[in-house]
Design a protein around this motif. Structure first.
Motif, PDB file in Angstrom:
ATOM      1  N   UNK A  24       0.830  -1.217   0.000  1.00 47.21           N
ATOM      2  CA  UNK A  24       0.000   0.000   0.000  1.00 47.21           C
ATOM      3  C   UNK A  24       0.857   1.258   0.000  1.00 47.21           C
ATOM      4  N   UNK A  25       1.846   1.346   0.897  1.00 49.44           N
ATOM      5  CA  UNK A  25       2.659   2.568   0.955  1.00 49.44           C
ATOM      6  C   UNK A  25       3.493   2.748  -0.313  1.00 49.44           C
ATOM      7  N   UNK A  26       4.015   1.657  -0.855  1.00 51.74           N
ATOM      8  CA  UNK A  26       4.778   1.766  -2.102  1.00 51.74           C
ATOM      9  C   UNK A  26       3.876   2.177  -3.264  1.00 51.74           C
ATOM     10  N   UNK A  27       2.648   1.676  -3.286  1.00 52.89           N
ATOM     11  CA  UNK A  27       1.707   2.061  -4.345  1.00 52.89           C
ATOM     12  C   UNK A  27       1.362   3.547  -4.232  1.00 52.89           C
ATOM     13  N   UNK A  28       1.143   4.029  -3.006  1.00 53.58           N
ATOM     14  CA  UNK A  28       0.857   5.456  -2.815  1.00 53.58           C
ATOM     15  C   UNK A  28       2.030   6.293  -3.310  1.00 53.58           C
ATOM     16  N   UNK A  29       3.235   5.876  -2.937  1.00 55.79           N
ATOM     17  CA  UNK A  29       4.412   6.626  -3.374  1.00 55.79           C
ATOM     18  C   UNK A  29       4.559   6.586  -4.892  1.00 55.79           C
ATOM     19  N   UNK A  30       4.479   5.387  -5.449  1.00 61.87           N
ATOM     20  CA  UNK A  30       4.800   5.217  -6.861  1.00 61.87           C
ATOM     21  C   UNK A  30       3.731   5.757  -7.799  1.00 61.87           C
ATOM     22  N   UNK A  31       2.452   5.577  -7.444  1.00 66.00           N
ATOM     23  CA  UNK A  31       1.402   5.918  -8.393  1.00 66.00           C
ATOM     24  C   UNK A  31       0.642   7.201  -8.057  1.00 66.00           C
TER      25      UNK A  31
END
Length: 150
Positions: free
Chosen positions: A89-96
């Protein structure tokens, strides 16, 4: 980018900080290696590094990655699937969500890598970090520390 995550540090206990700081530094090390690889493969180009003539965007590493690693471990360690979901979730928020904003304002630009590829790399790195911390805890010689919750 650097300072804001550090304000949350005041909400952690001293034992928690002491316990999870090594995995935070391991994360910094892995991110430095990752940025070295990205530089040689021309995955992206950093427009304005904090330290001139560097290939590593320190603001992300010593801000959200370091502090975020400590918080995620503090909240999820011992529950691998929860840890993995938190990172997904946190990586998706950062990346997208955040990364397109950083590209738009000129922090960096994509060259030979897509945001999805970087996202997959971050998930793999998260698994490696969890393995490192698990290995480190097993190596602690102080009785009871390896199983203690922080």
């Amino acid at each position: 980018m650097v300072i804001i995550p550090w304000f949350s540090f005041f909400f952690l206990k001293k034992e928690t900080i002491r316990h999870y700081t090594p995995v935070g530094f391991f994360t910094l090390f892995l991110m430095a290696l990752y940025h070295e690889l990205a530089y040689t493969q021309k995955w992206w180009k950093i427009a304005h590094p904090l330290v001139p003539q560097t290939i590593f965007y320190e603001a992300f590493a010593i801000g959200p990655f370091f502090i975020g690693t400590i918080w995620i471990f503090h909240l999820t360690y011992g529950k691998f699937w929860l840890y993995l979901i938190a990172n997904v979730i946190t990586d998706a928020i950062f990346m997208f969500l955040m990364s397109p904003i950083f590209v738009k304002i000129g922090f960096y630009k994509w060259v030979n890598q897509t945001p999805f590829e970087r996202y997959i790399h971050f998930i793999i790195i998260a698994v490696v970090i969890y393995g490192y911390h698990t290995w480190q805890r097993k190596g602690m010689k102080i009785e009871g520390v390896a199983n203690q919750k922080y």
